[in-house]
Design a protein around this motif. Structure first.
Motif: not given
Length: 88
Positions: A23-34, A36-39, A41-47, A59-65
């Motif tokens: 399960t920890a391994g699966l969560l590790q992969r999910h962290t990478v996805d989060l 990427k998603s945060a990045s 969204v941030s690039s699309v919403l720049q500024g 919210s995405i960053n909090a989920a990653e944590v």
């Protein structure tokens, strides 16, 4: 009799360790996805100064944590179960 109970306990504890690691391994992969998603969204919403846009990123960053914390707890559980199993 006691030996079979001990073997059942050892097997159960080993399964907890194995499942926790998996399960920890699966969560590790999910962290990478989060990340990427945060990045993305941030690039699309720049500024963007919209409060809702910032809430999405936060919210995405909090989920990653939270996922990283869960991953750490699962790794701790696996270690503890392995140590306990070795002591049986």
């Amino acid at each position: 009799m006691a030996n079979s109970v001990l073997e059942k306990l050892r097997s159960a504890v080993n399964n907890v360790a194995k499942d926790s690691k998996k399960t920890a391994g699966l969560l590790q992969r999910h962290t990478v996805d989060l990340q990427k998603s945060a990045s993305q969204v941030s690039s699309v919403l720049q500024g963007s100064s919209k409060n809702t846009d910032q809430k999405v990123i936060a919210s995405i960053n909090a989920a990653e944590v939270a996922v990283k914390e869960a991953m750490s707890k699962l790794q701790d559980a696996a270690r503890t179960a392995e140590e306990y199993g070795r002591g049986l």
